[in-house]
Design a protein around this motif. Sequence first.
Motif, PDB file in Angstrom:
ATOM      1  N   GLU A 186      -8.174  18.539 -23.724  1.00  0.00           N
ATOM      2  CA  GLU A 186      -9.547  18.549 -24.212  1.00  0.00           C
ATOM      3  C   GLU A 186      -9.941  19.946 -24.666  1.00  0.00           C
ATOM      4  OE1 GLU A 186      -9.656  15.912 -20.385  1.00  0.00           O
ATOM      5  OE2 GLU A 186      -8.777  17.814 -21.041  1.00  0.00           O
TER       6      GLU A 186
ATOM      7  N   GLY B  92     -15.835  22.090 -25.238  1.00  0.00           N
ATOM      8  CA  GLY B  92     -16.951  22.245 -24.321  1.00  0.00           C
ATOM      9  C   GLY B  92     -17.609  23.606 -24.478  1.00  0.00           C
TER      10      GLY B  92
ATOM     11  N   TRP C  38     -13.726   8.724 -22.493  1.00  0.00           N
ATOM     12  CA  TRP C  38     -14.284   9.979 -22.012  1.00  0.00           C
ATOM     13  C   TRP C  38     -15.022   9.690 -20.707  1.00  0.00           C
ATOM     14  CZ3 TRP C  38     -13.238  14.672 -23.899  1.00  0.00           C
ATOM     15  CH2 TRP C  38     -12.750  14.770 -25.203  1.00  0.00           C
TER      16      TRP C  38
ATOM     17  N   ARG D 185     -17.054  11.782 -17.290  1.00  0.00           N
ATOM     18  CA  ARG D 185     -17.653  13.053 -16.885  1.00  0.00           C
ATOM     19  C   ARG D 185     -17.907  13.022 -15.386  1.00  0.00           C
ATOM     20  NH1 ARG D 185     -23.522  12.574 -19.998  1.00  0.00           N
ATOM     21  NH2 ARG D 185     -24.410  10.872 -18.736  1.00  0.00           N
TER      22      ARG D 185
ATOM     23  N   ARG E 214     -17.211  10.049 -10.587  1.00  0.00           N
ATOM     24  CA  ARG E 214     -16.874  10.161 -11.995  1.00  0.00           C
ATOM     25  C   ARG E 214     -17.502   9.000 -12.755  1.00  0.00           C
ATOM     26  NH1 ARG E 214     -10.754  10.673 -12.418  1.00  0.00           N
ATOM     27  NH2 ARG E 214     -10.881   8.466 -11.838  1.00  0.00           N
TER      28      ARG E 214
ATOM     29  N   VAL F 101     -18.195   7.553 -19.754  1.00  0.00           N
ATOM     30  CA  VAL F 101     -19.204   7.826 -20.768  1.00  0.00           C
ATOM     31  C   VAL F 101     -19.016   6.936 -21.983  1.00  0.00           C
ATOM     32  CG1 VAL F 101     -20.114   9.587 -22.326  1.00  0.00           C
ATOM     33  CG2 VAL F 101     -19.406  10.213 -19.998  1.00  0.00           C
TER      34      VAL F 101
ATOM     35  N   ASP G 109     -26.705  15.890 -19.044  1.00  0.00           N
ATOM     36  CA  ASP G 109     -25.362  15.710 -19.597  1.00  0.00           C
ATOM     37  C   ASP G 109     -24.392  16.771 -19.082  1.00  0.00           C
ATOM     38  OD1 ASP G 109     -26.918  14.879 -22.705  1.00  0.00           O
ATOM     39  OD2 ASP G 109     -26.030  13.481 -21.259  1.00  0.00           O
TER      40      ASP G 109
ATOM     41  N   TYR H  17     -16.114  17.171 -18.548  1.00  0.00           N
ATOM     42  CA  TYR H  17     -15.760  15.997 -19.330  1.00  0.00           C
ATOM     43  C   TYR H  17     -14.236  15.880 -19.410  1.00  0.00           C
ATOM     44  CZ  TYR H  17     -20.564  15.179 -20.765  1.00  0.00           C
ATOM     45  OH  TYR H  17     -21.906  14.879 -20.765  1.00  0.00           O
ATOM     46  N   TYR H  18     -13.765  14.664 -19.148  1.00  0.00           N
ATOM     47  CA  TYR H  18     -12.337  14.389 -19.144  1.00  0.00           C
ATOM     48  C   TYR H  18     -12.004  13.304 -20.163  1.00  0.00           C
ATOM     49  CZ  TYR H  18     -12.413  16.721 -14.593  1.00  0.00           C
ATOM     50  OH  TYR H  18     -12.575  17.628 -13.574  1.00  0.00           O
ATOM     51  N   CYS H  19     -10.876  13.481 -20.798  1.00  0.00           N
ATOM     52  CA  CYS H  19     -10.313  12.468 -21.677  1.00  0.00           C
ATOM     53  C   CYS H  19      -9.254  11.699 -20.893  1.00  0.00           C
ATOM     54  CB  CYS H  19      -9.687  13.165 -22.885  1.00  0.00           C
ATOM     55  SG  CYS H  19      -8.833  12.097 -24.032  1.00  0.00           S
TER      56      CYS H  19
END
Length: 128
Positions: free
Chosen positions: A6, A9, A36, A38, A45, A48, A90, A94-96
């Motif tokens: 990722e 950010g 995605w 977060r 977790r 999103v 927000d 954030y993770y993919c």
Amino acid sequence: QVSLVESGGGSVQAGGSLRLSCAASGIIYIGYCMAWFRQVPGKEREKVASIVVGIGSTYYTDSVKGRFTMSQDNAKNTLYLQMDNLKPEDTAMYYCAAASVMGWSSCVSPKSGSYNYWGQGTQVTVSS
């Protein structure tokens, strides 16, 4: 084997925008589920947004609908998350993630599901 990285950010003020990228190495086949997530320290977790690769069906959690847009560039093997009108809530890591075996209906449902590939995360901080 798939690896995900990722980027994108950063820190922005409320109302600002960021675009997150998730570059995948390895083969992402049509039908894979990519998402995605977060996470804020001390909280669960949260999924999103998610997309069925090559099909385009998507899911967005209610709190980001109309503000976040997921897209994919198959030629670049990259997934994007355009985040507009950002709010302090927000703020998160954030993770993919990618799942090689997941039903399409599960992919685009609110359920987190089981993903077998994860990136390291990119921090998004939104100040008021």
